[in-house]
Design an enzyme around this catalytic site. Structure first.
Site, PDB file in Angstrom:
ATOM      1  N   HIS A  47       0.829  -1.211   0.000  1.00 54.78           N
ATOM      2  CA  HIS A  47       0.000   0.000   0.000  1.00 54.78           C
ATOM      3  C   HIS A  47       0.863   1.261   0.000  1.00 54.78           C
ATOM      4  O   HIS A  47       0.478   2.294   0.555  1.00 54.78           O
ATOM      5  CB  HIS A  47      -0.966  -0.023   1.186  1.00 54.78           C
ATOM      6  CG  HIS A  47      -1.906  -1.182   1.139  1.00 54.78           C
ATOM      7  ND1 HIS A  47      -3.188  -1.094   0.644  1.00 54.78           N
ATOM      8  CD2 HIS A  47      -1.728  -2.481   1.458  1.00 54.78           C
ATOM      9  CE1 HIS A  47      -3.766  -2.291   0.684  1.00 54.78           C
ATOM     10  NE2 HIS A  47      -2.893  -3.145   1.171  1.00 54.78           N
ATOM     11  N   HIS A  51      -1.944   3.543  -4.729  1.00 52.39           N
ATOM     12  CA  HIS A  51      -2.136   2.086  -4.690  1.00 52.39           C
ATOM     13  C   HIS A  51      -3.613   1.719  -4.740  1.00 52.39           C
ATOM     14  O   HIS A  51      -4.485   2.559  -4.510  1.00 52.39           O
ATOM     15  CB  HIS A  51      -1.491   1.499  -3.435  1.00 52.39           C
ATOM     16  CG  HIS A  51      -2.155   1.948  -2.163  1.00 52.39           C
ATOM     17  ND1 HIS A  51      -1.854   3.144  -1.542  1.00 52.39           N
ATOM     18  CD2 HIS A  51      -3.135   1.380  -1.404  1.00 52.39           C
ATOM     19  CE1 HIS A  51      -2.608   3.286  -0.462  1.00 52.39           C
ATOM     20  NE2 HIS A  51      -3.399   2.224  -0.363  1.00 52.39           N
ATOM     21  N   ASP A  53      -6.591  -0.980  -3.351  1.00 55.31           N
ATOM     22  CA  ASP A  53      -6.986  -1.957  -2.334  1.00 55.31           C
ATOM     23  C   ASP A  53      -7.847  -3.033  -2.976  1.00 55.31           C
ATOM     24  O   ASP A  53      -8.804  -2.726  -3.698  1.00 55.31           O
ATOM     25  CB  ASP A  53      -7.836  -1.293  -1.241  1.00 55.31           C
ATOM     26  CG  ASP A  53      -7.051  -0.320  -0.373  1.00 55.31           C
ATOM     27  OD1 ASP A  53      -5.805  -0.285  -0.486  1.00 55.31           O
ATOM     28  OD2 ASP A  53      -7.702   0.394   0.417  1.00 55.31           O
ATOM     29  N   HIS A  57      -8.217  -7.026   1.499  1.00 57.87           N
ATOM     30  CA  HIS A  57      -7.510  -6.092   2.394  1.00 57.87           C
ATOM     31  C   HIS A  57      -8.295  -5.874   3.694  1.00 57.87           C
ATOM     32  O   HIS A  57      -7.728  -5.912   4.789  1.00 57.87           O
ATOM     33  CB  HIS A  57      -7.291  -4.769   1.661  1.00 57.87           C
ATOM     34  CG  HIS A  57      -6.658  -3.678   2.464  1.00 57.87           C
ATOM     35  ND1 HIS A  57      -5.591  -3.886   3.309  1.00 57.87           N
ATOM     36  CD2 HIS A  57      -6.933  -2.345   2.536  1.00 57.87           C
ATOM     37  CE1 HIS A  57      -5.242  -2.725   3.871  1.00 57.87           C
ATOM     38  NE2 HIS A  57      -6.038  -1.793   3.424  1.00 57.87           N
ATOM     39  N   HIS A 156     -14.251   1.193   4.214  1.00 63.62           N
ATOM     40  CA  HIS A 156     -13.569   0.215   3.354  1.00 63.62           C
ATOM     41  C   HIS A 156     -14.465  -1.001   3.111  1.00 63.62           C
ATOM     42  O   HIS A 156     -14.613  -1.455   1.975  1.00 63.62           O
ATOM     43  CB  HIS A 156     -12.269  -0.262   4.011  1.00 63.62           C
ATOM     44  CG  HIS A 156     -11.083   0.611   3.753  1.00 63.62           C
ATOM     45  ND1 HIS A 156     -10.753   1.669   4.563  1.00 63.62           N
ATOM     46  CD2 HIS A 156     -10.136   0.574   2.774  1.00 63.62           C
ATOM     47  CE1 HIS A 156      -9.650   2.243   4.109  1.00 63.62           C
ATOM     48  NE2 HIS A 156      -9.256   1.610   3.023  1.00 63.62           N
ATOM     49  N   GLU A 168      -6.028   4.862  -3.553  1.00 66.02           N
ATOM     50  CA  GLU A 168      -5.684   5.873  -2.559  1.00 66.02           C
ATOM     51  C   GLU A 168      -4.377   6.579  -2.915  1.00 66.02           C
ATOM     52  O   GLU A 168      -3.534   6.031  -3.618  1.00 66.02           O
ATOM     53  CB  GLU A 168      -5.571   5.221  -1.167  1.00 66.02           C
ATOM     54  CG  GLU A 168      -6.920   4.694  -0.676  1.00 66.02           C
ATOM     55  CD  GLU A 168      -6.842   3.816   0.553  1.00 66.02           C
ATOM     56  OE1 GLU A 168      -7.805   3.829   1.335  1.00 66.02           O
ATOM     57  OE2 GLU A 168      -5.827   3.105   0.738  1.00 66.02           O
TER      58      GLU A 168
END
Length: 207
Positions: A47, A51, A53, A57, A156, A168
């Site tokens: 991360h 990056h 996710d 994750h 998330h 992100e």
């Protein structure tokens, strides 16, 4: 009529001393001259920097970064400027701007900043809900995380559980609001929870 395509790189450079989320490994890059060639050693987290996710994750199960559908990460996308939202982006900031949108990038007041602060802009849970209610397949933000610093993971989980991939730490400082074509590609890291990515936006000149 043929028009040139403008390519905007919205990826933060991976460098020594770059912004890192507290607790993540400090990335390091060292290059060795072997005479006939140069080769570098990279030490970084999944991360680091800009990056993506994968669901695993936060959900601890489901798709990993090498199995997420690339169709979620390639195609038409909308950039919305929510700089005025301050620290918390709520559903009210997004309402009316999501019709027909499959991929969404949020430009915040954090764009271009290089120092971490716990007060970075993030999504409220009601904003995550309106995003998933619109069946958006990917949401990106230019701050260190889509979710606030003292979070419980609910934002998330809401996004990832509903098939919305998360990007992100983008750099949207030179990107005006509007619709673009996006390509966001993670490394094909087998079984892992995320990956640094190269993210570009494209727009036909004159549009």
């Amino acid at each position: 009529e043929y028009r040139l395509m403008r390519i905007i790189d919205v990826t933060r450079p991976l460098t020594n001393g770059m912004l890192v989320y507290p607790g993540d490994v400090i990335p390091s890059f060292s290059q060795v001259d072997h005479g006939r060639y140069l080769i570098s050693d990279l030490h970084l987290s999944s991360h680091t920097g800009t990056h993506i996710d994968a669901p695993v994750h936060y959900l601890k199960s489901g798709e990993t970064i090498d199995t997420i559908p690339l169709s979620h990460l390639i195609g038409r996308c909308r950039v919305i400027d929510v700089s005025e939202a301050g620290t918390l982006i709520t559903a009210a900031h997004l309402r009316g701007a999501l019709d027909g949108v499959k991929r969404l990038l949020l430009k915040t007041r954090f764009s271009g900043k290089t120092d971490f602060t716990e007060e970075y802009p993030s999504l409220a849970l009601d904003a995550a809900c309106i995003i998933t209610d619109h069946a958006i397949e990917c949401v990106g933000i230019d701050s260190p995380s889509i979710e606030s610093y003292n979070c419980d993971g609910s934002v998330h989980r809401r996004l990832l559980k509903n098939g919305c991939m998360i990007i992100e730490l983008l750099d949207l400082s030179d990107v005006p609001e509007g619709d673009y074509e996006m390509i966001a590609l993670p490394l094909r890291l087998a079984g892992l929870d995320g990956s640094p990515a190269r993210v570009i936006l494209m727009k036909q000149e004159g549009m």
